[in-house]
Motif scaffolding. Structure first.
Motif, PDB file in Angstrom:
ATOM      1  N   LEU A  44       8.619   2.355  29.374  1.00 28.73           N
ATOM      2  CA  LEU A  44       8.606   1.820  28.015  1.00 28.73           C
ATOM      3  C   LEU A  44       9.314   0.460  27.957  1.00 28.73           C
ATOM      4  O   LEU A  44       8.876  -0.453  27.256  1.00 28.73           O
ATOM      5  CB  LEU A  44       9.287   2.801  27.051  1.00 28.73           C
ATOM      6  CG  LEU A  44       8.479   4.053  26.671  1.00 28.73           C
ATOM      7  CD1 LEU A  44       9.326   4.977  25.802  1.00 28.73           C
ATOM      8  CD2 LEU A  44       7.198   3.648  25.946  1.00 28.73           C
ATOM      9  N   ASP A  45      10.397   0.358  28.686  1.00 24.42           N
ATOM     10  CA  ASP A  45      11.145  -0.902  28.737  1.00 24.42           C
ATOM     11  C   ASP A  45      10.287  -2.008  29.332  1.00 24.42           C
ATOM     12  O   ASP A  45      10.238  -3.133  28.829  1.00 24.42           O
ATOM     13  CB  ASP A  45      12.417  -0.694  29.566  1.00 24.42           C
ATOM     14  CG  ASP A  45      13.312  -1.917  29.560  1.00 24.42           C
ATOM     15  OD1 ASP A  45      13.328  -2.635  28.537  1.00 24.42           O
ATOM     16  OD2 ASP A  45      13.991  -2.172  30.565  1.00 24.42           O
ATOM     17  N   LEU A  46       9.570  -1.699  30.423  1.00 22.09           N
ATOM     18  CA  LEU A  46       8.755  -2.695  31.102  1.00 22.09           C
ATOM     19  C   LEU A  46       7.579  -3.148  30.247  1.00 22.09           C
ATOM     20  O   LEU A  46       7.089  -4.277  30.403  1.00 22.09           O
ATOM     21  CB  LEU A  46       8.246  -2.131  32.431  1.00 22.09           C
ATOM     22  CG  LEU A  46       9.304  -1.895  33.507  1.00 22.09           C
ATOM     23  CD1 LEU A  46       8.697  -1.194  34.710  1.00 22.09           C
ATOM     24  CD2 LEU A  46       9.922  -3.229  33.939  1.00 22.09           C
ATOM     25  N   GLU A  47       7.118  -2.325  29.330  1.00 20.61           N
ATOM     26  CA  GLU A  47       5.952  -2.672  28.534  1.00 20.61           C
ATOM     27  C   GLU A  47       6.290  -3.300  27.189  1.00 20.61           C
ATOM     28  O   GLU A  47       5.518  -4.103  26.658  1.00 20.61           O
ATOM     29  CB  GLU A  47       5.084  -1.420  28.304  1.00 20.61           C
ATOM     30  CG  GLU A  47       4.393  -0.926  29.554  1.00 20.61           C
ATOM     31  CD  GLU A  47       3.523  -1.994  30.202  1.00 20.61           C
ATOM     32  OE1 GLU A  47       2.748  -2.657  29.476  1.00 20.61           O
ATOM     33  OE2 GLU A  47       3.631  -2.182  31.430  1.00 20.61           O
ATOM     34  N   HIS A  48       7.452  -2.966  26.629  1.00 19.69           N
ATOM     35  CA  HIS A  48       7.726  -3.375  25.260  1.00 19.69           C
ATOM     36  C   HIS A  48       8.976  -4.252  25.098  1.00 19.69           C
ATOM     37  O   HIS A  48       9.223  -4.741  23.991  1.00 19.69           O
ATOM     38  CB  HIS A  48       7.869  -2.135  24.361  1.00 19.69           C
ATOM     39  CG  HIS A  48       6.658  -1.261  24.352  1.00 19.69           C
ATOM     40  ND1 HIS A  48       5.474  -1.614  23.734  1.00 19.69           N
ATOM     41  CD2 HIS A  48       6.432  -0.039  24.920  1.00 19.69           C
ATOM     42  CE1 HIS A  48       4.575  -0.660  23.892  1.00 19.69           C
ATOM     43  NE2 HIS A  48       5.133   0.324  24.610  1.00 19.69           N
ATOM     44  N   SER A  49       9.736  -4.431  26.125  1.00 18.68           N
ATOM     45  CA  SER A  49      10.976  -5.204  25.993  1.00 18.68           C
ATOM     46  C   SER A  49      10.726  -6.693  26.199  1.00 18.68           C
ATOM     47  O   SER A  49       9.678  -7.114  26.716  1.00 18.68           O
ATOM     48  CB  SER A  49      12.020  -4.709  27.001  1.00 18.68           C
ATOM     49  OG  SER A  49      12.410  -3.393  26.697  1.00 18.68           O
ATOM     50  N   TRP A  50      11.737  -7.449  25.821  1.00 19.63           N
ATOM     51  CA  TRP A  50      11.706  -8.903  25.969  1.00 19.63           C
ATOM     52  C   TRP A  50      12.969  -9.359  26.701  1.00 19.63           C
ATOM     53  O   TRP A  50      13.965  -8.628  26.722  1.00 19.63           O
ATOM     54  CB  TRP A  50      11.648  -9.579  24.592  1.00 19.63           C
ATOM     55  CG  TRP A  50      10.350  -9.370  23.865  1.00 19.63           C
ATOM     56  CD1 TRP A  50       9.963  -8.249  23.201  1.00 19.63           C
ATOM     57  CD2 TRP A  50       9.272 -10.296  23.762  1.00 19.63           C
ATOM     58  NE1 TRP A  50       8.703  -8.404  22.663  1.00 19.63           N
ATOM     59  CE2 TRP A  50       8.248  -9.662  22.986  1.00 19.63           C
ATOM     60  CE3 TRP A  50       9.056 -11.584  24.221  1.00 19.63           C
ATOM     61  CZ2 TRP A  50       7.055 -10.280  22.688  1.00 19.63           C
ATOM     62  CZ3 TRP A  50       7.859 -12.211  23.915  1.00 19.63           C
ATOM     63  CH2 TRP A  50       6.878 -11.572  23.157  1.00 19.63           C
TER      64      TRP A  50
END
Length: 300
Positions: A44-50
């Motif tokens: 989730l971090d890799l897909e939605h974080s900045w």
């Protein structure tokens, strides 16, 4: 690298790294991306974080240092990048000397106002901010970059406050202050933490001369722009004769900046005989060729 197997976070990091010069990214991009993603393994971090604000600020600071390299702390810096950095630093120093000139004129004006309270306007303590460029000049020569930048910005605060009180025309102010605004930005960007400290012994003479001319010019209201334009032309000729590429390029840019405030004097028409030839000379200074450097700049 192929973007098909790349996560959104990695893609965003790579887009952020594009603010860095190409020569730097070629050597460091993969290493930097690997460090950024080392501890970020959640899907989730890799897909939605900045990228974080701290990382973004660090990369933007690195972009300034690499685009305007001083050469001491960086390896494999192209010569054109080092020259660009030197020109920006000299342009910033010219702007600071301009501030010292106006501070000298402010000393004269404040002295006259203090000595003639019957006819002069009341003195506001805020006007002491007009003397801040002298503090900025001394701080920069002493290697104290942040205090120098803060002090150099003080006259801008004073002018904005004056405009807010009097309802002055903002566009007119911006055009008149264009040389000071641009050179202040050059001062902030060029003198980053890895930039060399300016040579104090040589620049003290320039600073003293600017202050003295400002004090004398304060007795003749309205001559400041004309004196600065004339000095710019003289320095540009000296730079060409000496074959000083950095000074010549910086003065050419400074001459171009001065055309905006001179344009308003031309519109007024009161000093057309003096202003028009100076404007032509400034244009020649701006477009005249500069001798290209034959070697890399020396780093202090």
């Amino acid at each position: 690298m192929d973007e098909q197997g790349m996560s959104n976070l990695e893609r965003r990091y790579r887009w952020l790294l594009r603010v860095l010069p190409k020569w730097y990214r070629q050597d460091r991009e993969e290493e930097m991306v690997g460090i950024f993603l080392a501890d970020r393994t959640d899907d989730l971090d890799l897909e939605h974080s900045w990228p974080g604000w701290g990382e973004t600020g660090a990369i933007l600071g690195l972009a300034v240092r690499t685009h305007l390299a001083a050469g001491a702390a960086l390896t494999s810096v192209p010569a054109r990048v080092m020259w660009r950095g030197e020109v920006v630093r000299v342009l910033g120093m010219i702007g600071l000397l301009l501030g010292v000139f106006y501070a000298g004129a402010a000393i004269t004006n404040l002295s006259v106002a203090y000595g003639n309270p019957e006819w002069a306007q009341p003195i506001s303590w805020w006007r002491l901010l007009e003397l801040a460029p002298i503090v900025a000049f001394a701080a920069l020569l002493n290697g104290r970059r942040t205090p120098a930048k803060i002090a150099a910005f003080a006259p801008v605060v004073l002018t904005v406050a004056t405009l807010a009180q009097t309802g002055g025309h903002v566009v007119l102010w911006v055009l008149f202050q264009l040389p000071g605004i641009v050179t202040f930005l050059c001062l902030c960007l060029g003198f980053h933490r890895e930039a060399p400290t300016p040579p104090a012994r040589r620049l003290l003479w320039w600073g003293g001369g600017a202050l003295l001319l400002g004090v004398l010019g304060g007795f003749a209201t309205g001559t400041g722009l004309l004196a600065i334009a004339l000095i710019t032309v003289v320095v540009r000729v000296v730079a060409f004769v000496r074959g000083d590429f950095v000074l010549g390029r910086a003065v050419s840019l400074f001459a171009l900046l001065q055309l905006a405030p001179l344009a308003f004097l031309l519109v007024g028409g009161e000093v057309l005989v003096i202003v028009l030839p100076l404007a032509v000379l400034l244009v020649l200074c701006a477009v005249a060729p500069v001798r290209k450097p034959s070697a890399r700049p020396r780093v202090s």
